[in-house]
Design a protein around this motif. Structure first.
Motif, PDB file in Angstrom:
ATOM      1  N   ALA A  54       0.874  -1.182   0.000  1.00 52.42           N
ATOM      2  CA  ALA A  54       0.000   0.000   0.000  1.00 52.42           C
ATOM      3  C   ALA A  54       0.910   1.230   0.000  1.00 52.42           C
ATOM      4  O   ALA A  54       1.983   1.222   0.608  1.00 52.42           O
ATOM      5  N   ARG A  56       1.087   4.165   1.426  1.00 55.43           N
ATOM      6  CA  ARG A  56       1.609   4.788   2.648  1.00 55.43           C
ATOM      7  C   ARG A  56       2.582   3.885   3.392  1.00 55.43           C
ATOM      8  O   ARG A  56       3.520   4.347   4.021  1.00 55.43           O
ATOM      9  N   ARG A 283      -6.136 -10.168  11.833  1.00 55.16           N
ATOM     10  CA  ARG A 283      -7.324  -9.324  12.024  1.00 55.16           C
ATOM     11  C   ARG A 283      -8.431 -10.045  12.767  1.00 55.16           C
ATOM     12  O   ARG A 283      -9.584 -10.026  12.340  1.00 55.16           O
ATOM     13  N   ALA A 353      -7.483  -0.805  14.956  1.00 51.79           N
ATOM     14  CA  ALA A 353      -8.565   0.114  14.564  1.00 51.79           C
ATOM     15  C   ALA A 353      -8.273   0.798  13.232  1.00 51.79           C
ATOM     16  O   ALA A 353      -9.174   1.126  12.491  1.00 51.79           O
ATOM     17  N   GLU A 354      -6.996   1.001  12.945  1.00 57.87           N
ATOM     18  CA  GLU A 354      -6.664   1.685  11.694  1.00 57.87           C
ATOM     19  C   GLU A 354      -5.683   0.862  10.872  1.00 57.87           C
ATOM     20  O   GLU A 354      -5.039  -0.045  11.381  1.00 57.87           O
ATOM     21  N   ASP A 355      -5.578   1.221   9.585  1.00 57.53           N
ATOM     22  CA  ASP A 355      -4.627   0.549   8.711  1.00 57.53           C
ATOM     23  C   ASP A 355      -3.212   0.707   9.248  1.00 57.53           C
ATOM     24  O   ASP A 355      -2.917   1.633   9.995  1.00 57.53           O
ATOM     25  N   HIS A 357       0.359   1.741   8.595  1.00 58.86           N
ATOM     26  CA  HIS A 357       1.199   2.369   7.580  1.00 58.86           C
ATOM     27  C   HIS A 357       2.403   3.106   8.127  1.00 58.86           C
ATOM     28  O   HIS A 357       2.889   4.036   7.509  1.00 58.86           O
TER      29      HIS A 357
END
Ligand code: ATP
Ligand code: ATP
Ligand code: MG
Ligand code: MG
Lengths: 376, 330
Positions: A54, A56, A283, A353-355, A357
């Motif tokens: 990805a 970022r 996850r 909670a978040e990607d 990066h």
């Protein structure tokens, strides 16, 4: 659950290659990068080969250029971390350049069939990932651990099968017959006719165009004289995967399809005696275990709703019950996998909670991977 | 009964793409039911050889033959077809060279698999060609055989190439039947008869892929339709509550009294609930940010809920109804 001791695996200097595989989108790239950071912080000199990270995440690892060479990632010690993004076309070009004299390699690189093959052919990405791994794993290379991410494909098995499939195809019967004239074997034409292949080339040239056929012919001829079979080459890298210093990590999401895919892969590794370190269940839903059951929580939320008071508490309890239910479903799926593969160690990594990066995110995933007390 | 004169838009071919696993097949099926509503005849086509449609409608694997798989509210029909490049090639050979039988012999030798492997574009030519054949097919009374065709297409990363392959062919073949066929396929694909929808989730990577996909399609003159945001979940906490969570000003004593009322009060549970509230708030914020990025693309957005029990036929009708009530089919 048999648990997987990631730190032991990473610290063991006999571990030379770790391959992260799994179905599309399950977290292979994230896991590979997180293992890289952790291994370097445990003192290893690591190179991580990523595929399409990805944007970022790539930036966070300093991968701003796609130049097909490992670049140091700063801020990781006492070992070292280098990372690269696979450029499959470039890798293929380099293979050609390494094996052919400048004139011939120019001829190959400019061939239209070669250009299509090296940039968009099914299986080329897998083939080149293996090729790059072979290059990185040289005796004189500066790293002692290589971590490999695998291409996003529907099936994790593609990583194992695509290179040989592509190799056989390029070395195969049809391509030889088709290109026989270009390879100077005039009599082959007679043979083709005898075999009833005349119609074959005829139809193909109608569909593909005579130009394409002649490009393929030139390409095969040029390649043949420079390096041996594609299949042979694919087989050689495949052998690397069977060496004792290699460890496979299969990544799966706690979902039915992903776990089914992981099962196929695990069975395949076992049947080929390939070294499987374990399954990362990525996850997963975490819920603090309290004494109340999901039914009790749901009932309590309903009572609060009915009373019309304490709406916030009711919402929070509903959220809690939702998570408990999800976790139950996931645990059920994990248990089914486990009973089918009782010897395969499993590590659960919670859904953040978040990607992920940045390096801190990767460290956090790394810590979860290494957490032996996780009783999810 | 079924002519597309009475359908409000002139779009006939709906192409559904999106990142892998986001729900392309599910959305394509629900869209087909929605388009069939009120007496239309719709063909749902898949081209990836995975029999996803048969699984979804719970019917036997589809042969290379159009099969009725569902009826729609108000008397419409959904037909399905799994296109296989080998069969499509036989069609093609027959069409141009009257060579179906020779083609079959080649198929037995594995030659077609070979040809489609050395020229992956060939496969795409055949598959898109078949889609357009169906779109243009007329019945004896000159009405369209299908009012709408819905294509469960390759993922975003390959969609532009897939749809554009015929313009490449047209460039390569300067004259002849293949060129005119390619041109006629492109005259449907790159026209208001066609629209390309993208399915996404509210996560960073699929949203980025959707935005990149839209830019790519547009740059190639392909008609972009709507964005389907799939697997949406309503927030459990309202905006004020989330604000309080983010500012760490949620009233613990409030929660405590609520739990007291149902006999569940414990510091551990309160701590869990607070942590989960924060987690949830972050997730909802992230989703809101991603939704905003999609809204900035100025496309119709259709929101499809996560169906907690999973997708069965009933769920498809539920999703179809949501699509019917959206702007997509208006
Ligand atoms: N444990 C986790 N918690 C939260 N987000 C995660 C977790 N693991 C991965 N992700 C996110 O999920 C997305 C997909 O992860 P990743 O790119 O690693 O998957 P992949 O298997 O490499 O996908 P592909 O098959 O497309 O290459 C990324 O946005 C990543 O940040
Ligand atoms: N709205 C929804 N609610 C619940 N589950 C859903 C929903 N949409 C899709 N799913 C489920 O998500 C999974 C993936 O959906 P689907 O097969 O439609 O995706 P896809 O994009 O076609 O995947 P692929 O790229 O593999 O073809 C399936 O298990 C499907 O049942
Ligand atoms: Mg990846
Ligand atoms: Mg699908």
């Amino acid at each position: 659950m048999t648990s997987l001791d990631i730190d032991a695996l990473l610290s063991n200097t006999d571990t030379e290659i770790i391959i992260c595989t799994g179905a599309g989108g399950v977290g292979k790239t994230t896991t590979a990068a997180a293992l890289g950071v952790r291994a370097a912080e445990l003192g290893r000199n690591v190179c991580v080969l990523t595929i399409d990270p990805a944007r970022r995440l790539a930036q966070a690892m300093g991968l701003t250029e796609l130049d097909n060479t490992p670049r140091p990632v700063s801020g990781v010690s006492p070992g070292s971390l280098n990372a690269m993004m696979l450029d499959m076309k470039r890798t293929f070009d380099e293979v050609v350049e390494a094996h052919a004299d400048p004139e011939r390699s120019k001829q190959i690189l400019e061939n239209p069939f070669y250009q299509a093959l090296s940039s968009s052919f099914a299986g080329t990405q897998e083939y080149m990932a293996m090729e790059k791994l072979g290059q990185l794993h040289q005796d004189d290379s500066p790293w002692d651990l290589i971590i490999v991410d695998t291409p996003p494909s529907r099936s994790a098995l593609d990583f194992l099968d695509a290179p040989a499939r592509l190799g056989s195809f390029l070395d195969g019967r049809f391509i030889r017959i088709l290109t026989a004239p270009a390879r100077g074997a005039g009599s082959a034409i007679g043979r083709i006719a005898a075999l009833g292949f005349g119609i074959f080339t005829n139809v193909l040239s109608k569909i593909l165009g005579a130009q394409v056929l002649s490009d393929i012919g030139t390409f095969v001829a040029a390649i043949d004289t420079t390096f041996g079979g594609f299949r042979e080459r694919a087989d050689a890298t495949y052998e690397l995967l069977k060496k004792p210093g290699t460890a496979f990590i299969v990544v799966a999401a706690p979902e039915r399809d992903a776990l089914r895919e992981a099962s196929f892969f695990v069975e395949r590794l076992q049947s080929e005696s390939m070294p499987l370190a374990g399954l990362v269940l990525n996850r997963v839903q975490e819920v603090e275990a309290g004494s109340a059951t999901e039914e009790q929580i749901t009932a309590a939320a309903q009572r609060l709703r009915a009373s019309g008071e304490f709406e916030l508490t009711a919402s929070l309890l509903e959220l809690h019950a939702q998570r408990m239910a999800l976790k139950e479903r996931q645990k059920h799926l994990a248990a089914r996998f486990e009973s089918a593969h009782p010897t395969v160690p499993i590590i659960a990594v919670p859904a953040m909670a978040e990607d992920i990066h940045d390096l801190d995110g990767l460290r956090q995933i790394g810590a979860e991977l290494a957490d032996k007390n996780n009783d999810w | 009964m079924h002519s597309n004169q009475d359908s409000p838009s002139e779009v006939v071919l709906h192409v559904v793409s999106g990142k892998g696993g986001t729900g392309k097949t599910t959305v394509a099926a629900a869209l087909a039911i929605s388009l069939a509503t009120n007496g239309h005849r719709v063909l749902l086509m898949e081209v990836e050889g995975r029999q996803g449609i048969a699984q979804l409608f719970d019917v036997a694997p589809l042969a290379y033959e159009e099969t009725k798989v569902a009826v729609a509210p108000g008397g419409g029909e959904v037909w399905a077809l799994a296109v296989d490049s080998e069969d499509a090639l036989l069609d093609y050979l027959e069409m141009f060279y009257k060579m179906r039988r020779a083609g079959s012999a080649l198929g037995k030798m594995g030659a077609i698999e070979f040809a489609t492997t050395i020229a992956p574009g060939l496969r795409d030519v055949l598959l898109t060609g078949k889609a357009i054949e169906v779109v243009k097919r007329k019945e004896k009374n000159a009405a369209n055989a299908y009012d709408f065709v819905v294509l469960d297409a390759p993922p975003t990363g390959r969609i532009t190439r897939f749809l554009n392959v015929n313009s490449e062919v047209s460039g390569l073949a300067k004259v002849g039947p293949i060129k005119s066929h390619a041109d006629s396929v492109m005259s449907v694909i790159a026209s208001p008869l066609t629209t390309v929808h993208l399915v996404t989730l509210l996560e960073e990577m699929p949203v980025q892929e959707t935005l990149d996909g839209i830019a790519d399609l547009e740059a190639n003159g392909l008609p972009v339709g709507s964005i389907f945001v799939n697997l949406m979940r309503p927030p459990k906490l309202d905006a004020n509550q989330r604000k309080a969570v983010a500012e760490h000003s949620l009233s613990t004593s409030d929660i405590e009294r609520g739990l007291e009322a149902v006999g569940l009060n414990s510091p551990e549970l309160i701590a869990s609930l607070e942590r989960e509230a924060l987690d949830h708030t972050q997730r909802v914020d992230l989703e809101a940010r991603e939704l905003q990025r999609l809204e900035d693309a100025q496309r119709t957005i259709v929101r499809l809920p996560l169906i907690p029990a999973g997708i069965d036929l009933g769920a498809l009708y539920e999703l179809a109804e949501i699509i019917t009530n959206s702007e997509v089919t208006k």
